[in-house]
Write a protein that holds these residues in place. Structure first.
Motif, PDB file in Angstrom:
ATOM      1  N   LEU A 248     -14.539   7.558  16.585  1.00 14.75           N
ATOM      2  CA  LEU A 248     -14.968   8.454  17.648  1.00 14.75           C
ATOM      3  C   LEU A 248     -16.140   7.868  18.437  1.00 14.75           C
ATOM      4  CD1 LEU A 248     -14.641  11.892  15.833  1.00 14.75           C
ATOM      5  CD2 LEU A 248     -13.281  11.102  17.790  1.00 14.75           C
ATOM      6  N   LEU A 249     -17.073   7.220  17.751  1.00 12.52           N
ATOM      7  CA  LEU A 249     -18.183   6.575  18.451  1.00 12.52           C
ATOM      8  C   LEU A 249     -17.690   5.450  19.362  1.00 12.52           C
ATOM      9  CD1 LEU A 249     -20.867   6.416  15.613  1.00 12.52           C
ATOM     10  CD2 LEU A 249     -20.860   7.918  17.624  1.00 12.52           C
ATOM     11  N   GLU A 250     -16.568   4.841  18.991  1.00 12.87           N
ATOM     12  CA  GLU A 250     -15.993   3.757  19.804  1.00 12.87           C
ATOM     13  C   GLU A 250     -15.024   4.286  20.860  1.00 12.87           C
ATOM     14  OE1 GLU A 250     -16.695   0.097  19.486  1.00 12.87           O
ATOM     15  OE2 GLU A 250     -18.369   1.440  18.971  1.00 12.87           O
ATOM     16  N   HIS A 251     -14.803   5.591  20.872  1.00 12.57           N
ATOM     17  CA  HIS A 251     -13.950   6.221  21.888  1.00 12.57           C
ATOM     18  C   HIS A 251     -14.737   7.383  22.504  1.00 12.57           C
ATOM     19  CE1 HIS A 251     -10.910   4.043  19.540  1.00 12.57           C
ATOM     20  NE2 HIS A 251     -10.111   4.149  20.583  1.00 12.57           N
ATOM     21  N   PRO A 252     -15.758   7.081  23.325  1.00  8.89           N
ATOM     22  CA  PRO A 252     -16.669   8.119  23.814  1.00  8.89           C
ATOM     23  C   PRO A 252     -15.991   9.207  24.642  1.00  8.89           C
ATOM     24  CG  PRO A 252     -17.056   5.999  24.915  1.00  8.89           C
ATOM     25  CD  PRO A 252     -16.160   5.728  23.750  1.00  8.89           C
ATOM     26  N   ALA A 253     -14.936   8.888  25.371  1.00  6.82           N
ATOM     27  CA  ALA A 253     -14.261   9.913  26.163  1.00  6.82           C
ATOM     28  C   ALA A 253     -13.610  10.952  25.253  1.00  6.82           C
ATOM     29  CB  ALA A 253     -13.213   9.278  27.076  1.00  6.82           C
ATOM     30  N   GLN A 254     -13.014  10.485  24.163  1.00  6.16           N
ATOM     31  CA  GLN A 254     -12.413  11.423  23.207  1.00  6.16           C
ATOM     32  C   GLN A 254     -13.482  12.211  22.466  1.00  6.16           C
ATOM     33  OE1 GLN A 254      -8.961  12.021  22.773  1.00  6.16           O
ATOM     34  NE2 GLN A 254      -9.051  10.908  24.716  1.00  6.16           N
ATOM     35  N   LEU A 255     -14.572  11.555  22.129  1.00  8.47           N
ATOM     36  CA  LEU A 255     -15.671  12.251  21.465  1.00  8.47           C
ATOM     37  C   LEU A 255     -16.228  13.351  22.362  1.00  8.47           C
ATOM     38  CD1 LEU A 255     -17.680  12.692  19.230  1.00  8.47           C
ATOM     39  CD2 LEU A 255     -18.973  10.700  20.030  1.00  8.47           C
TER      40      LEU A 255
END
Length: 393
Positions: A248-255
């Motif tokens: 999630l930290l590596e996918h900020p838009a999803q986070l």
């Protein structure tokens, strides 16, 4: 049928360590079922499509018994039968007996009780993180203690015993521990759970272990099942929380979607389960000749199930290599399928649905404290994840 694969590709992409091995993905694109030479020389099979993996899981002609299977990642010699209480390595009717006794204990009422308590446990450990201050290992301070404490609640471990219980549980799942330390921790937990069973028979409380003392199970079976539930429910959820946070930290838009709408958590958990597949492989062995995917699986042949590749099958999920928290991810095989589908899956869901939204709500500035490529992965482990997740805020 082409030449058998000489071995199972295991190396994951360095820049996307949550993806399955690229070689396996390429194989799935060429066909769903492959001949595979296992490390001990056994000539078996590798199933990579979502449909075939589910088919094998659901077919009683494929056995889960350890002594019948060959392992795809190591030659450890003939496997012994499943130890007492280990439902994973049993077929019907032995498996059925345990399953029926346990399934009725994971009641809606108990899960509702645990939901409220798991939310409290989650907040307690977030309080402890805040008190510690920025710069810590999320596995040690959050991802492991939340499910460990939840298991204490489930089994009915008294508060006075929990520090020692969780210390041994942590040693049991620590990848850096020596074999001697693992053995000592396992022995200590086994002795403790056996004593706890005796105590619950004398003075039952409102917990799973007390409920089970009213069944036909012997004290030895109860202690073994308690140890099995601990092993099955701790390392798996720990690594889902740890690796899920990393992703999630590596996918900020999803986070951002999850932060803006905590109600997205149930679907987000299913998508993370599908996307990460922390239990990447399964094995079943044919009890008789079985036709599968247009090929004849002979009696005695083992089939390796590429669950991480099956969960990324485009025939089941459009754009499967994209993390999409709004996706309808039902049908993933991360909890298995068929009679051996994870018994504690509802508890795992309760823990993750509480953990992810609360973590990012409490620490909106949470970020990695090392470069992504420096996060140490659990390569070569049966359960995939991160060894440590250094974070700050």
């Amino acid at each position: 049928m082409s030449e058998p694969l000489a071995g199972l590709p295991l190396a994951r992409p360095a820049d996307r360590p949550w993806d399955p091995p690229a070689e396996l993905v390429a194989l799935r694109e060429r066909g769903p079922l492959w001949r595979l030479t296992f490390p001990d020389g056994h000539l078996g099979w590798l199933a990579l499509s979502h449909s075939l993996v589910r088919t094998v899981f659901a077919d009683p002609r494929f056995s889960s018994r350890y002594e019948l299977m060959h392992l795809p990642t190591a030659d450890v010699g003939p496997l012994p039968p499943a130890p007492l209480g280990d439902m994973t390595g049993l077929d019907a009717p032995d498996h059925t007996r345990y399953r029926k006794l346990l399934a009725g204990k994971f009641t809606v009422r108990r899960m509702a009780q645990l939901t409220a308590r798991v939310q409290e446990i989650t907040e307690e450990h977030l309080d402890a993180m805040r008190a510690h201050g920025p710069g810590l290992d999320l596995i040690e301070h959050f991802a492991r203690p939340v499910p460990a404490t939840a298991i204490c609640e489930l089994l009915g471990v008294p508060y006075a015993d929990r520090a020692e219980f969780q210390s041994n549980a942590a040693r049991l799942s620590a990848v850096e521990a020596t074999p001697e330390e693992h053995y000592a921790a396992y022995a200590a937990l086994g002795e403790y759970i056996a004593a706890l069973v005796t105590a619950k028979r004398k003075d039952p409380t409102d917990d799973l272990l007390s409920d089970l003392t009213t069944t036909e199970l012997s004290d030895d079976e109860l202690a073994a099942l308690g140890a099995f539930l601990l092993g099955a429910g701790l390392d798996t959820t720990t690594n889902m929380i740890g690796l899920g946070t990393f992703v999630l930290l590596e996918h900020p838009a999803q986070l951002s979607l999850l932060r803006e709408d905590p109600g997205l958590a149930p679907g987000a958990v299913e998508e993370l389960m599908r996307f990460l597949s922390i239990v990447p492989l399964g094995v079943r062995s044919a009890l008789e000749d079985v036709e599968l995917g247009g090929e004849l699986i002979r009696a005695g042949e083992s089939v390796t199930l590429g669950m991480h590749v099956a969960n990324r099958d485009p025939a089941k999920y459009p754009d499967p290599d994209v993390l999409d928290l709004r996706r309808e991810a039902a049908g993933h095989v991360s909890f298995g399928h068929g009679i051996h589908q994870c018994l504690g899956q509802q508890l795992a869901r309760v823990e993750m649905r509480a953990a992810f939204p609360a973590l990012f709500a409490r620490f909106p500035g949470l970020r990695l404290d090392v470069a992504p490529l420096e996060v140490p992965m659990r390569d070569g482990m049966d359960i995939y994840g991160v060894r440590r997740l250094p974070v700050t805020w």
